[in-house]
Design a protein around this motif. Structure first.
Motif, PDB file in Angstrom:
ATOM      1  N   ASP A  60       0.670  -1.319  -0.153  1.00 44.40           N
ATOM      2  CA  ASP A  60       0.194  -0.595   0.025  1.00 44.40           C
ATOM      3  C   ASP A  60       1.216   1.091   0.270  1.00 44.40           C
ATOM      4  O   ASP A  60       1.873   1.109   0.424  1.00 44.40           O
ATOM      5  N   PRO A  61      -0.083   2.241  -0.126  1.00 46.53           N
ATOM      6  CA  PRO A  61       0.984   3.714  -0.379  1.00 46.53           C
ATOM      7  C   PRO A  61       0.439   3.781   1.755  1.00 46.53           C
ATOM      8  O   PRO A  61      -0.278   3.853   1.766  1.00 46.53           O
ATOM      9  N   CYS A  62       1.402   5.046   1.887  1.00 48.41           N
ATOM     10  CA  CYS A  62       0.334   5.833   3.154  1.00 48.41           C
ATOM     11  C   CYS A  62       0.625   6.711   2.861  1.00 48.41           C
ATOM     12  O   CYS A  62       0.605   8.154   1.737  1.00 48.41           O
ATOM     13  N   ASP A  63      -0.445   7.355   3.908  1.00 46.44           N
ATOM     14  CA  ASP A  63      -0.786   8.416   3.961  1.00 46.44           C
ATOM     15  C   ASP A  63       0.413   9.457   3.685  1.00 46.44           C
ATOM     16  O   ASP A  63      -0.689  10.442   2.978  1.00 46.44           O
ATOM     17  N   ASP A  64       1.434   9.953   4.109  1.00 42.84           N
ATOM     18  CA  ASP A  64       2.883  11.466   3.905  1.00 42.84           C
ATOM     19  C   ASP A  64       3.706  10.584   2.507  1.00 42.84           C
ATOM     20  O   ASP A  64       3.833   9.361   3.425  1.00 42.84           O
ATOM     21  N   VAL A  65       3.390  10.524   2.040  1.00 40.60           N
ATOM     22  CA  VAL A  65       4.114   9.608   0.161  1.00 40.60           C
ATOM     23  C   VAL A  65       5.744   9.990   0.903  1.00 40.60           C
ATOM     24  O   VAL A  65       6.076   9.065   1.252  1.00 40.60           O
ATOM     25  N   GLU A 113       7.351   9.683   3.445  1.00 39.42           N
ATOM     26  CA  GLU A 113       7.266   8.478   4.959  1.00 39.42           C
ATOM     27  C   GLU A 113       7.709   6.977   4.159  1.00 39.42           C
ATOM     28  O   GLU A 113       8.046   6.247   4.734  1.00 39.42           O
ATOM     29  N   TYR A 114       7.898   6.853   2.961  1.00 43.72           N
ATOM     30  CA  TYR A 114       7.569   5.374   2.480  1.00 43.72           C
ATOM     31  C   TYR A 114       9.196   4.928   2.134  1.00 43.72           C
ATOM     32  O   TYR A 114       9.384   4.118   2.245  1.00 43.72           O
ATOM     33  N   GLU A 157      12.895   0.705   3.542  1.00 39.50           N
ATOM     34  CA  GLU A 157      13.615   0.489   4.482  1.00 39.50           C
ATOM     35  C   GLU A 157      13.182  -1.224   5.609  1.00 39.50           C
ATOM     36  O   GLU A 157      14.139  -1.848   5.355  1.00 39.50           O
ATOM     37  N   ILE A 158      12.244  -1.062   5.489  1.00 41.20           N
ATOM     38  CA  ILE A 158      11.702  -2.171   6.455  1.00 41.20           C
ATOM     39  C   ILE A 158      11.521  -3.223   5.438  1.00 41.20           C
ATOM     40  O   ILE A 158      11.316  -4.760   6.171  1.00 41.20           O
ATOM     41  N   MET A 198       8.831   6.207  -6.091  1.00 39.80           N
ATOM     42  CA  MET A 198      10.047   5.847  -6.624  1.00 39.80           C
ATOM     43  C   MET A 198      11.621   6.997  -6.203  1.00 39.80           C
ATOM     44  O   MET A 198      12.203   6.445  -6.121  1.00 39.80           O
ATOM     45  N   LYS A 199      11.699   8.447  -6.214  1.00 37.60           N
ATOM     46  CA  LYS A 199      12.515   9.020  -5.403  1.00 37.60           C
ATOM     47  C   LYS A 199      12.506   8.554  -3.897  1.00 37.60           C
ATOM     48  O   LYS A 199      13.622   8.278  -3.539  1.00 37.60           O
ATOM     49  N   GLN A 200      11.628   7.832  -3.101  1.00 31.50           N
ATOM     50  CA  GLN A 200      11.666   7.152  -1.926  1.00 31.50           C
ATOM     51  C   GLN A 200      12.045   5.983  -1.952  1.00 31.50           C
ATOM     52  O   GLN A 200      12.477   5.322  -1.118  1.00 31.50           O
ATOM     53  N   GLY A 201      12.528   5.084  -2.970  1.00 32.09           N
ATOM     54  CA  GLY A 201      13.484   4.694  -3.330  1.00 32.09           C
ATOM     55  C   GLY A 201      12.202   3.056  -3.531  1.00 32.09           C
ATOM     56  O   GLY A 201      12.811   1.753  -3.790  1.00 32.09           O
ATOM     57  N   ALA A 202      11.551   3.148  -3.892  1.00 35.54           N
ATOM     58  CA  ALA A 202      10.165   2.488  -4.536  1.00 35.54           C
ATOM     59  C   ALA A 202      10.508   1.728  -6.448  1.00 35.54           C
ATOM     60  O   ALA A 202      11.401   1.922  -6.962  1.00 35.54           O
TER      61      ALA A 202
END
Length: 274
Positions: free
Chosen positions: A189-194, A196-197, A202-203, A230-234
């Motif tokens: 899922d996406p999270c409410d605050d993108v 924070e993805y 990391e997890i 994608m910037k967040q690492g997806a």
């Protein structure tokens, strides 16, 4: 063989765009919009050349009948559940199809996908999903088939079926459990605050994370969100309704492919929308 199949999913860029057209598996009339004619829907999406199309066993042959070597890879949906109606049925289930990995091999799938569902106050459905993942994992290892696990944290169905719960504190442990159960790919899922993805990435401990699209939103919103993810690492996306319910599925697919594979900004990708 697992590496070869993974390479069919993740392009030269190392990323993946999988278009989900498996909604008919879940026996909900509202899910059939835009896919009443699966031959047409699959052809339109396939012509736009995403990396993969996600389909159930019954309609996967439509994709695999397309001639040529450049058709999208098949991601095979292996489970069926009755958790999306409002109100919920008296008894819930989540069950995999018969011999799911064998079916994947026969259909030349690059990957099989199974849910890990977490619904409020429904531990039995969660338990069924854990059993499904466990059963598939060993088969996948024997057969060399990548296993995509879809950890979904859902809201109470009184708010309407198929509602994503974007609470990152609930998403994180379920994603990690999917990793610990042996997922080769996470569809989360996406999270409410993108922004924070990165915590989800990391997890996942290095397992590639593809992000679900959720409900239908505007072209601008989906492009902006995807670029940030994608910037967040997806490592990519799995979108269904934001493609098949789009006024121009080909154009939005090409725009999203630019974001996923070329690192295009939302503004740059918007040129494909005309």
């Amino acid at each position: 063989m697992k590496i070869a199949r993974m390479n069919r999913l993740f392009g030269v860029s190392g990323n993946c765009f999988d278009v989900a057209i498996d909604h008919g598996m879940f026996n909900e009339r509202a899910f059939l919009g835009g896919i009443e004619d699966m031959h047409r829907a699959i052809r339109i999406v396939a012509d736009a050349k995403p990396d993969a199309i996600q389909l159930p066993p019954g309609t996967a042959p439509i994709l695999q009948a397309i001639k040529g070597k450049d058709r999208p890879a098949l991601v095979l949906r292996t489970d069926i559940a009755n958790v999306y109606g409002t109100p919920l049925p008296r008894t819930l289930f989540s069950e995999v199809v018969d011999r799911p990995v064998e079916q994947g091999i026969v259909l030349d799938a690059a990957c099989v996908v199974v849910n890990l569902l977490q619904l409020p106050d429904q531990p039995e459905i969660y338990h069924a999903c854990v059993r499904n993942v466990n059963a598939l994992k060993r088969e996948c290892e024997i057969m060399g088939m990548p296993l995509m696990v879809e950890p979904l944290v859902m809201q109470d169905n009184s708010k309407g079926g198929y509602m994503v719960n974007g609470d990152i504190d609930q998403i994180l442990p379920l994603v990690r459990q999917a990793v610990e159960l042996g997922a080769d790919i996470i569809k989360a899922d996406p999270c409410d605050d993108v922004q924070e993805y990165h915590r989800v990435i990391e997890i996942a401990q290095g397992i590639p994370v593809l992000v679900r699209g959720g409900g239908k939103v505007s072209d601008r919103e989906i492009l902006v969100r995807t670029a940030e993810l994608m910037k967040q690492g997806a490592r990519g996306i799995v979108y269904g309704r934001n493609v098949i319910h789009n006024a121009n599925p080909t154009a939005i697919t090409r725009a999203l492919m630019a974001v996923v594979h070329e690192g295009a900004t939302a503004d740059a990708a918007a040129k494909y929308l005309g």
